[in-house]
Design a protein around this motif. Structure first.
Motif, short mmCIF file in Angstrom:
data_model
loop_
_atom_site.label_atom_id
_atom_site.label_comp_id
_atom_site.label_asym_id
_atom_site.label_seq_id
_atom_site.Cartn_x
_atom_site.Cartn_y
_atom_site.Cartn_z
N PRO A 99 40.75 -2.56 51.06
CA PRO A 99 40.32 -1.98 49.79
C PRO A 99 40.14 -0.47 49.88
O PRO A 99 39.73 0.05 50.93
N ASP A 100 40.44 0.21 48.79
CA ASP A 100 40.22 1.67 48.74
C ASP A 100 38.74 1.96 48.98
O ASP A 100 37.86 1.24 48.49
N GLY A 101 38.48 2.99 49.73
CA GLY A 101 37.11 3.41 49.96
C GLY A 101 36.37 2.63 51.04
O GLY A 101 35.20 2.92 51.31
N ASN A 130 33.99 -4.50 44.61
CA ASN A 130 34.91 -4.19 43.52
C ASN A 130 34.25 -4.46 42.16
O ASN A 130 34.31 -3.64 41.25
N PRO A 172 30.68 1.16 47.07
CA PRO A 172 31.42 1.34 48.33
C PRO A 172 31.17 0.16 49.28
O PRO A 172 30.10 -0.46 49.26
N ASP A 225 31.61 -1.90 41.53
CA ASP A 225 32.08 -0.52 41.73
C ASP A 225 31.22 0.19 42.79
O ASP A 225 30.74 1.30 42.59
N THR A 236 46.58 -3.72 53.75
CA THR A 236 46.06 -2.94 52.62
C THR A 236 44.57 -3.23 52.39
O THR A 236 44.21 -3.99 51.49
N THR A 273 34.87 1.81 54.38
CA THR A 273 34.52 2.57 55.58
C THR A 273 34.12 1.57 56.66
O THR A 273 33.75 0.44 56.36
#
Length: 153
Positions: free
Chosen positions: A79-81, A31, A36, A34, A77, A83
């Protein structure tokens, strides 16, 4: 042939407390940078007698372990992104291979197995020595109760 270089942060998990701490820390790093976040667990097939009929596969178990670790770290939930991958092979060798294509490798100081008193597990030690990118080893903070138990052992 040139190596592909990415800015992703790869974190290896095995479901242990230290690997879940490493996952949380890697998410904060991703985070902040920024970048992935790619979460990996590995599996190897144990020697099995072909005459034994069992309804268990190491790959399926590894996938369940990975899902449970992500849920324990982030609840419902993630984290966004984020994988994830379940990969065949020995953990250290597989993670060192992934280190060719990531900005950072994050691991817990010791996972399941080995001697609990060791500061680094065999996987984290091998990755720290042989990875092709920076390696961050996350230690779990000891509580007073942990220290008391070690003192009496």
């Amino acid at each position: 042939m040139e190596k592909a270089v990415t800015d992703r942060i790869v974190v290896g998990v095995d479901g242990s407390e230290t690997s879940i701490s490493a996952l949380r820390y890697a998410a904060r790093m991703a985070n902040a940078l920024d970048a992935p976040l790619h979460v990996v667990t590995t599996w190897t097939a144990p020697p099995i007698d072909p005459y034994l009929a069992i309804d268990w596969t190491p790959e399926k178990y590894a996938g369940e372990t990975l899902d449970a670790a992500i849920e324990e770290a982030f609840g419902k939930t993630p984290p966004d992104g984020l994988t994830r991958a379940v990969l065949p092979g020995a953990a250290a060798r597989t993670l060192i291979g992934l280190s060719d294509t990531c900005a950072m490798l994050v691991l817990g100081s010791r996972g399941h197995g080995g001697f609990v008193g060791l500061l680094l597990g065999s996987v984290s030690a091998a990755c720290a020595e042989h990875a092709h990118c920076p390696v961050l080893i996350v230690h779990t903070r000891k509580t007073n109760e942990d220290a008391d138990q070690e003192a009496t052992s």
